[in-house]
Design an enzyme around this catalytic site. Sequence first.
Site, mmCIF file in Angstrom:
data_model
loop_
_atom_site.group_PDB
_atom_site.id
_atom_site.type_symbol
_atom_site.label_atom_id
_atom_site.label_comp_id
_atom_site.label_asym_id
_atom_site.label_seq_id
_atom_site.Cartn_x
_atom_site.Cartn_y
_atom_site.Cartn_z
ATOM 1 N N HIS A 75 0.020 6.224 -11.811
ATOM 2 C CA HIS A 75 -1.068 6.906 -11.106
ATOM 3 C C HIS A 75 -0.591 8.130 -10.339
ATOM 4 C CE1 HIS A 75 0.503 4.575 -7.752
ATOM 5 N NE2 HIS A 75 -0.225 5.302 -6.940
ATOM 6 N N CYS A 199 -7.102 5.397 14.045
ATOM 7 C CA CYS A 199 -7.722 4.787 15.212
ATOM 8 C C CYS A 199 -8.658 3.701 14.728
ATOM 9 C CB CYS A 199 -8.506 5.833 15.994
ATOM 10 S SG CYS A 199 -9.600 5.149 17.216
#
Lengths: 260, 128
Positions: A75, A199
């Site tokens: 890939h 986050c």
Amino acid sequence: MVDPDDVRRALRPDTIAISIMHANSEVGTIQPVRAIGALAREAGVPFHVDAVQTFGKVEIDVDAMNIDALSFSGHKIYGPKGIAGLYIRRGTKMVSIQHGGEHERRRRAGTENVPGIVGLGKAVEVRARDMKTEAEAVSALRDRMWEGIRARVPEVRLNGHPTERLPGTANICYRNVESESIVLALDLKGIAVSAGSACTAGSVEPSHVLVAMGVPLDWAMGAVRSSLGRSTTAEDVDYVVASVTEAVRRIRQAMPVGAA
Amino acid sequence: MRYSPTLVDHFLNPRNAGLMREADGSGSDEYAGCGDLTRFYLRVREGHLAEARFQAYGCGPTIAAASVATELAAGRAVEDLATLKAQEIEDALDGLPEDRKHAAEVAAGAMRAAALDALRRRHGNREA
């Protein structure tokens, strides 16, 4: 960059293998595998290289680099997903970890993924043909992007080695800007980049790679990685530069003075 | 897109971003562990909010939450803002994903802190 002397010092009498990532996936720094290969050979320790990031992008010579085993993946070279390869130097002692059949000369049991293998073979063929010219073109575009951003956006830094680096990887820190806000702003412009810090509810983790490299937190929190490839054009790059410039300016306008 | 069009609009076009000089009240809140920081500056006239400005450091939702809070607070009594709930900010953004609820929490906390500061200063002035 990995210091070959650190590798040498880490060797013990019972060391069974040395394994090095050829290039760091976050910042693109290419490690000195030739020097590490030489010391591995000298110490008589088998040397494995994880070349998933570099295979088909930069020159690899398993003989000159004393590489005994090398892994690569489909890939990452415009080939199919779900197929990968492992080069093993003749005479290297390997123990099978997947039992239950005679496949692949008893090295790995299980029915082979024939379409994947054919696709990987074709991808490798194309890389061998196009690698050199593409690497030059992609590096030039990456440099155009970095130069464009550096000229327009204050307080930016390019992470990783200045010259020993993957052609298509640019990891840039924007000081005092949270990387996720840049990712969102660029996503809305149709640009896909990845954040160097994530986050999630409860905590934010700056990249351990950048922290290990000594990048201060107010920079590391604003790391954004872009990957350029064979389909990237100069027009794309200019669009990214303009979009980044606008996004960072806007986000910084809303920034508390002296925020870390 | 996991964010509402309203949130995206406030992120792309933040209302009332920036510093305010000589504010009648200011306050900030921080989301521990995440580093997200929001600060409000309030201009108060006759007990009501005349103008609010914000500064925010954080992810997109944090910036959008601060922006929308300056709008929903406009004209309201400062006493009222001193008890502002995160849910009201989240509703004004047409919702937040589960892992971004803290954006509204930080904005609400900062707005409450700024409003309390304005109230303290007003009472302080009366006493003085």
